[in-house]
Motif scaffolding. Structure first.
Motif, PDB file in Angstrom:
ATOM      1  N   GLY A  88     -13.425 -34.829 -23.670  1.00  0.00           N
ATOM      2  CA  GLY A  88     -14.916 -34.602 -24.056  1.00  0.00           C
ATOM      3  C   GLY A  88     -15.551 -35.839 -24.264  1.00  0.00           C
ATOM      4  N   SER A  89     -16.505 -35.899 -25.050  1.00  0.00           N
ATOM      5  CA  SER A  89     -17.436 -37.003 -24.838  1.00  0.00           C
ATOM      6  C   SER A  89     -17.139 -38.233 -26.266  1.00  0.00           C
ATOM      7  N   ALA A  90     -15.798 -38.067 -26.326  1.00  0.00           N
ATOM      8  CA  ALA A  90     -15.398 -39.094 -27.450  1.00  0.00           C
ATOM      9  C   ALA A  90     -15.451 -40.482 -27.023  1.00  0.00           C
ATOM     10  N   ARG A  91     -15.927 -41.327 -27.843  1.00  0.00           N
ATOM     11  CA  ARG A  91     -15.873 -42.881 -27.701  1.00  0.00           C
ATOM     12  C   ARG A  91     -14.650 -43.524 -28.527  1.00  0.00           C
ATOM     13  N   GLY A  92     -14.390 -44.576 -28.076  1.00  0.00           N
ATOM     14  CA  GLY A  92     -13.424 -45.312 -28.955  1.00  0.00           C
ATOM     15  C   GLY A  92     -13.799 -46.728 -29.122  1.00  0.00           C
ATOM     16  N   ARG A  93     -13.348 -47.248 -30.444  1.00  0.00           N
ATOM     17  CA  ARG A  93     -13.543 -48.598 -30.880  1.00  0.00           C
ATOM     18  C   ARG A  93     -12.137 -49.122 -31.350  1.00  0.00           C
ATOM     19  N   ALA A  94     -11.791 -50.219 -30.417  1.00  0.00           N
ATOM     20  CA  ALA A  94     -10.467 -50.860 -30.579  1.00  0.00           C
ATOM     21  C   ALA A  94     -10.879 -52.175 -31.481  1.00  0.00           C
ATOM     22  N   ILE A  95     -10.643 -51.879 -32.792  1.00  0.00           N
ATOM     23  CA  ILE A  95     -11.195 -53.207 -33.854  1.00  0.00           C
ATOM     24  C   ILE A  95     -10.093 -52.740 -35.220  1.00  0.00           C
ATOM     25  N   ASP A  96      -9.661 -53.844 -35.514  1.00  0.00           N
ATOM     26  CA  ASP A  96      -8.802 -53.726 -36.906  1.00  0.00           C
ATOM     27  C   ASP A  96      -9.868 -53.856 -38.123  1.00  0.00           C
ATOM     28  N   LEU A  97      -9.917 -52.490 -38.811  1.00  0.00           N
ATOM     29  CA  LEU A  97     -10.766 -52.331 -39.649  1.00  0.00           C
ATOM     30  C   LEU A  97     -10.281 -52.853 -41.137  1.00  0.00           C
ATOM     31  N   GLY A  98      -8.951 -53.549 -41.072  1.00  0.00           N
ATOM     32  CA  GLY A  98      -8.327 -53.906 -42.299  1.00  0.00           C
ATOM     33  C   GLY A  98      -8.855 -55.399 -42.494  1.00  0.00           C
ATOM     34  N   THR A  99     -10.034 -55.844 -41.883  1.00  0.00           N
ATOM     35  CA  THR A  99     -10.400 -57.132 -42.161  1.00  0.00           C
ATOM     36  C   THR A  99     -11.946 -57.128 -42.405  1.00  0.00           C
ATOM     37  N   PRO A 100     -12.729 -58.016 -43.094  1.00  0.00           N
ATOM     38  CA  PRO A 100     -13.995 -58.386 -43.145  1.00  0.00           C
ATOM     39  C   PRO A 100     -14.672 -58.200 -41.731  1.00  0.00           C
ATOM     40  N   ASP A 101     -14.104 -59.034 -40.943  1.00  0.00           N
ATOM     41  CA  ASP A 101     -14.633 -59.241 -39.548  1.00  0.00           C
ATOM     42  C   ASP A 101     -14.684 -57.984 -38.783  1.00  0.00           C
TER      43      ASP A 101
END
Length: 258
Positions: A53-66
């Motif tokens: 489908g039209s899903a997008r992805g973000r490869a980011i470690d959200l366990g950090t403030p940055d």
């Protein structure tokens, strides 16, 4: 009952596999525009290929403030945020270091705090939104083999309740979901020794529940889809009168009436 999320945008954190992926899939099937999240591009790409489908992805470690700041800069607005990101690590209390406690706190709790702080004001301004936290039955039945995990999940449930009260009257609901033992990839990894001894994954899961969660009423682990079904409903307009709730998908493990 028809759940229609057409026109809604949704973020599911920690969604390259397991419960998170199942929630993303369920939301997309209901019509939402999905952003999935994981720490590595490779895992995000595999998940996107599975989801289609039209899903997008973000490869980011959200366990950090940055990491959270990076996501917010790239994705400034969502209608639905599912704080599924979480880690667990069996470890005896007396062997569990400050570093383990801190990592569980940052990933399991502070990621949701930061995302709520970023996205709830926009939901309130639009008069509609859904913020969901994946808690656990371990929030109430603190597991002796990972006290640190149980404490972090208790915090998630309290956070959701407090935020629901903070968002009173805005059209935004905030809830937590309490899965019990669930046959995700993480649990499969935990049970791999039993599987290697000749058991099927399903039988290993049943044996784990009987041994470690004896109050279970269904007497088996849930599937990831069973947990995702609750999340999709709570994310929908049909659940507009449910907020500040801790919703169980625990198979009856929590042995209390309320």
């Amino acid at each position: 009952m028809k759940i229609d999320l057409s026109g809604k945008s949704a973020l599911v954190t920690g969604s390259t596999e397991g419960i998170g992926f199942a929630i993303a899939k369920g939301l997309q099937e209901a019509g939402a525009r999905i952003v999935i999240n994981g720490r590595t591009p490779a895992k995000v790409d595999v998940a996107l290929s599975r989801l289609g489908g039209s899903a997008r992805g973000r490869a980011i470690d959200l366990g950090t403030p940055d990491g959270v700041r990076e996501l917010i800069a790239k994705e400034p607005s969502f209608d639905i945020v599912v704080n599924n990101l979480g880690i667990f690590q069996p470890s005896d209390f007396f062997d569990t270091t400050d570093e383990v406690w801190e990592r569980h706190w940052q990933v399991n709790v502070m990621s949701g705090v930061r995302l709520a702080r970023a996205y709830l004001p926009g939901m309130a301004a639009r008069g509609w939104g859904r913020m969901i936290f994946l808690g656990s039955e371990s929030a109430f039945n603190i597991p002796v083999e990972m006290v640190h995990y149980g404490v972090s999940k208790t915090a998630d449930v309290a956070l959701a309740r407090g935020l629901a009260k903070r968002m009173a009257g805005t059209g935004v609901t905030v809830n937590s979901i309490l899965p019990g033992p669930t046959l995700s990839e993480g649990v499969a990894e935990m049970l791999k020794a039993d599987v290697a001894s000749g058991k099927t994954l399903e039988q290993a899961g049943v044996d784990f529940v009987k041994a470690h969660r004896p109050t279970s009423i269904i007497r088996r682990p849930a599937s990831v889809e069973e947990v995702a079904n609750m999340a999709v409903y709570i994310a929908s307009p049909l659940a507009s009168a449910t907020t500040g709730a801790a919703l169980r998908v625990d198979g009856g493990v929590i042995d209390s009436l309320i």
